[in-house]
Design a protein around this motif. Structure first.
Motif, PDB file in Angstrom:
ATOM      1  N   GLU A  95       0.832  -1.208   0.000  1.00 55.52           N
ATOM      2  CA  GLU A  95       0.000   0.000   0.000  1.00 55.52           C
ATOM      3  C   GLU A  95       0.865   1.256   0.000  1.00 55.52           C
ATOM      4  O   GLU A  95       0.578   2.224  -0.708  1.00 55.52           O
ATOM      5  CB  GLU A  95      -0.918  -0.003   1.229  1.00 55.52           C
ATOM      6  N   PHE A  96       1.935   1.232   0.787  1.00 49.42           N
ATOM      7  CA  PHE A  96       2.787   2.410   0.897  1.00 49.42           C
ATOM      8  C   PHE A  96       3.519   2.690  -0.411  1.00 49.42           C
ATOM      9  O   PHE A  96       3.640   3.845  -0.833  1.00 49.42           O
ATOM     10  CB  PHE A  96       3.792   2.215   2.039  1.00 49.42           C
ATOM     11  N   THR A  97       4.015   1.647  -1.065  1.00 52.01           N
ATOM     12  CA  THR A  97       4.705   1.862  -2.335  1.00 52.01           C
ATOM     13  C   THR A  97       3.738   2.300  -3.428  1.00 52.01           C
ATOM     14  O   THR A  97       4.122   3.019  -4.356  1.00 52.01           O
ATOM     15  CB  THR A  97       5.453   0.598  -2.787  1.00 52.01           C
ATOM     16  N   GLU A  98       2.487   1.897  -3.322  1.00 51.56           N
ATOM     17  CA  GLU A  98       1.485   2.316  -4.295  1.00 51.56           C
ATOM     18  C   GLU A  98       1.120   3.785  -4.103  1.00 51.56           C
ATOM     19  O   GLU A  98       0.900   4.520  -5.062  1.00 51.56           O
ATOM     20  CB  GLU A  98       0.237   1.446  -4.159  1.00 51.56           C
ATOM     21  N   GLN A  99       1.075   4.227  -2.844  1.00 57.63           N
ATOM     22  CA  GLN A  99       0.542   5.553  -2.527  1.00 57.63           C
ATOM     23  C   GLN A  99       1.614   6.638  -2.419  1.00 57.63           C
ATOM     24  O   GLN A  99       1.291   7.831  -2.446  1.00 57.63           O
ATOM     25  CB  GLN A  99      -0.239   5.483  -1.211  1.00 57.63           C
ATOM     26  N   THR A 100       2.888   6.254  -2.271  1.00 57.25           N
ATOM     27  CA  THR A 100       3.955   7.233  -2.039  1.00 57.25           C
ATOM     28  C   THR A 100       5.105   6.973  -3.014  1.00 57.25           C
ATOM     29  O   THR A 100       5.092   5.985  -3.747  1.00 57.25           O
ATOM     30  CB  THR A 100       4.494   7.140  -0.595  1.00 57.25           C
ATOM     31  N   PRO A 101       6.127   7.828  -3.006  1.00 57.90           N
ATOM     32  CA  PRO A 101       7.269   7.612  -3.904  1.00 57.90           C
ATOM     33  C   PRO A 101       8.185   6.459  -3.523  1.00 57.90           C
ATOM     34  O   PRO A 101       9.144   6.179  -4.243  1.00 57.90           O
ATOM     35  CB  PRO A 101       8.025   8.943  -3.816  1.00 57.90           C
ATOM     36  N   LEU A 102       7.977   5.795  -2.385  1.00 56.18           N
ATOM     37  CA  LEU A 102       8.830   4.668  -2.008  1.00 56.18           C
ATOM     38  C   LEU A 102       8.833   3.616  -3.118  1.00 56.18           C
ATOM     39  O   LEU A 102       7.791   3.206  -3.613  1.00 56.18           O
ATOM     40  CB  LEU A 102       8.327   4.027  -0.713  1.00 56.18           C
ATOM     41  N   THR A 103      10.045   3.192  -3.502  1.00 58.61           N
ATOM     42  CA  THR A 103      10.201   2.143  -4.503  1.00 58.61           C
ATOM     43  C   THR A 103      11.014   1.010  -3.905  1.00 58.61           C
ATOM     44  O   THR A 103      12.155   1.216  -3.471  1.00 58.61           O
ATOM     45  CB  THR A 103      10.926   2.659  -5.758  1.00 58.61           C
ATOM     46  N   VAL A 104      10.436  -0.174  -3.865  1.00 58.87           N
ATOM     47  CA  VAL A 104      11.127  -1.376  -3.411  1.00 58.87           C
ATOM     48  C   VAL A 104      11.077  -2.362  -4.562  1.00 58.87           C
ATOM     49  O   VAL A 104      10.007  -2.858  -4.922  1.00 58.87           O
ATOM     50  CB  VAL A 104      10.479  -1.963  -2.153  1.00 58.87           C
ATOM     51  N   GLY A 105      12.245  -2.622  -5.173  1.00 59.72           N
ATOM     52  CA  GLY A 105      12.227  -3.491  -6.340  1.00 59.72           C
ATOM     53  C   GLY A 105      13.576  -3.510  -7.027  1.00 59.72           C
ATOM     54  O   GLY A 105      14.622  -3.362  -6.393  1.00 59.72           O
ATOM     55  N   SER A 106      13.539  -3.652  -8.330  1.00 58.21           N
ATOM     56  CA  SER A 106      14.759  -3.738  -9.132  1.00 58.21           C
ATOM     57  C   SER A 106      15.255  -2.337  -9.489  1.00 58.21           C
ATOM     58  O   SER A 106      14.509  -1.352  -9.410  1.00 58.21           O
ATOM     59  CB  SER A 106      14.478  -4.510 -10.412  1.00 58.21           C
ATOM     60  N   PRO A 107      16.516  -2.230  -9.920  1.00 55.44           N
ATOM     61  CA  PRO A 107      17.003  -0.933 -10.400  1.00 55.44           C
ATOM     62  C   PRO A 107      16.136  -0.367 -11.522  1.00 55.44           C
ATOM     63  O   PRO A 107      15.915   0.852 -11.582  1.00 55.44           O
ATOM     64  CB  PRO A 107      18.418  -1.247 -10.886  1.00 55.44           C
ATOM     65  N   GLU A 108      15.628  -1.223 -12.392  1.00 51.49           N
ATOM     66  CA  GLU A 108      14.774  -0.757 -13.491  1.00 51.49           C
ATOM     67  C   GLU A 108      13.497  -0.113 -12.959  1.00 51.49           C
ATOM     68  O   GLU A 108      13.024   0.898 -13.498  1.00 51.49           O
ATOM     69  CB  GLU A 108      14.442  -1.921 -14.424  1.00 51.49           C
ATOM     70  N   GLN A 109      12.949  -0.667 -11.894  1.00 54.15           N
ATOM     71  CA  GLN A 109      11.728  -0.093 -11.316  1.00 54.15           C
ATOM     72  C   GLN A 109      12.015   1.250 -10.658  1.00 54.15           C
ATOM     73  O   GLN A 109      11.194   2.173 -10.723  1.00 54.15           O
ATOM     74  CB  GLN A 109      11.132  -1.078 -10.305  1.00 54.15           C
TER      75      GLN A 109
END
Length: 364
Positions: free
Chosen positions: A270-284
């Motif tokens: 939910e947090f990554t969907e709603q805010t600029p936080l990105t948890v994932g690959s460098p491409e993401q």
């Protein structure tokens, strides 16, 4: 465009090991992180200023002076210098001294701070936060720009024939950013002086920040510093990366769930969907960061928060490696390709401000 990292300097237990770093370990880790940021090709290291637990960076100029002695290129900044509870005379002198020690590789971000008890600790009233910020900054500018200052205000004792020492390096004061998440008065004072405006772009959806950024841009143009799209804007962001996005989510989840600033609330998804936080690959991370300019317009500085929530030093250094090797080179290329020729690609530096000052004195 400048890329870098900023730290809040939290001392947080690692939820995967139960280990809590000592204050000494955390401070030394921050200096290691700053040096590694330069090694991987980043442009900026910025530290917050806090006077309450669980944070340790109570003296930013001490830390930045230490880092300056061990680096050569990276710009040293703050992600908050408390303009409300610090004496403007001390800010003027401390950051001019840091300028000299760092050969000009210094700027700073003014902020009111968001910890209410700090105000009475320093003899101030939080209810006067905005007037304090405005009055103190007006005095700070005069202390840097004028050799001798006569001044009287509401919130400190008067000054008579006062000269702050040392004077700014080469007669050029450090470039100033103003950070705010909710106060139009701060965006206004940034625009009035032609300073930069920084939105931390972390805890809320992007829509939360756009009104202040747009106001700053409009007023920057109103005061004759350039067109609205030439205003100097900086953004924050949070990332956690692994080569494989599923690995990133799995590894970061316990840190997110237990973080003092956002744990025990919305889920990681939910947090990554709603805010600029990105948890994932460098491409993401690249994809989401490039989208910031689509919403906020072209901007000049991007800082990432990477050493929070109890992440061990080894992990943070691995994050910096990914940022420097796989993310920032692509972002530099893509942002440069989309930026109109009349829009600055970087914020002012000591060298650029010195050159502009010398050019104006020749034509005067």
């Amino acid at each position: 465009m400048q890329f870098g990292i900023f730290t809040v300097g939290d001392v947080t237990t690692d939820p995967t090991t139960g280990k809590t770093p000592t204050e000494h370990e955390r401070i030394k880790a921050m200096t290691t992180i700053a040096k590694h940021a330069e090694e991987v090709g980043l442009d900026v290291f910025a530290t917050g200023e806090h006077h309450n637990k669980p944070f340790v960076p109570s003296s930013p100029t001490t830390m930045l002076g230490y880092i300056a002695a061990q680096t050569e290129k990276i710009t040293l900044s703050t992600s908050t210098t408390l303009i409300t509870t610090n004496d403007p005379v001390k800010i003027a002198e401390d950051y001019a001294m840091l300028q000299h020690l760092a050969e000009g590789r210094v700027d700073l971000m003014m902020g009111r701070g968001n910890t209410a008890p700090v105000y009475p600790w320093f003899g101030k009233d939080i209810r006067a936060g905005i007037p304090l910020a405005l009055e103190n900054y007006q005095l700070l500018r005069r202390l840097w720009d004028e050799e001798v200052v006569n001044w009287q205000g509401e919130y400190r004792t008067p000054l008579q024939g006062f000269t702050s020492t040392p004077r700014p390096l080469d007669g050029v004061a450090p470039f100033v950013w103003h950070g705010s998440i909710r106060s139009p008065e701060i965006a206004e004072i940034a625009a009035y002086h032609g300073d930069g405006f920084f939105a931390n772009n972390i805890f809320w959806p992007k829509e939360h920040y756009i009104e202040l950024i747009n106001l700053y841009r409009q007023r920057y143009e109103h005061y004759g510093h350039g067109s609205a799209d030439q205003a100097i804007v900086g953004l924050g962001g949070q990332v956690f990366m692994r080569k494989n996005s599923q690995d990133a989510v799995k590894e970061f989840r316990p840190y997110f769930d237990n973080a003092p600033v956002y744990g025990h609330g919305p889920s990681l998804e939910e947090f990554t969907e709603q805010t600029p936080l990105t948890v994932g690959s460098p491409e993401q991370v690249i994809e989401k960061t490039l989208a910031f300019a689509d919403f906020f317009g072209d901007y000049q500085r991007q800082l990432f928060l990477m050493d929070h929530a109890g992440l061990p030093l080894k992990t943070v250094l691995e994050q910096l490696d990914l940022l420097g090797e796989e993310v920032v080179p692509v972002l530099r290329r893509e942002f440069a390709a989309r930026r109109p020729a009349h829009v600055p690609d970087n914020p002012p530096t000591h060298a650029s401000m010195k050159a502009a000052r010398e050019a104006s004195s020749v034509t005067a």
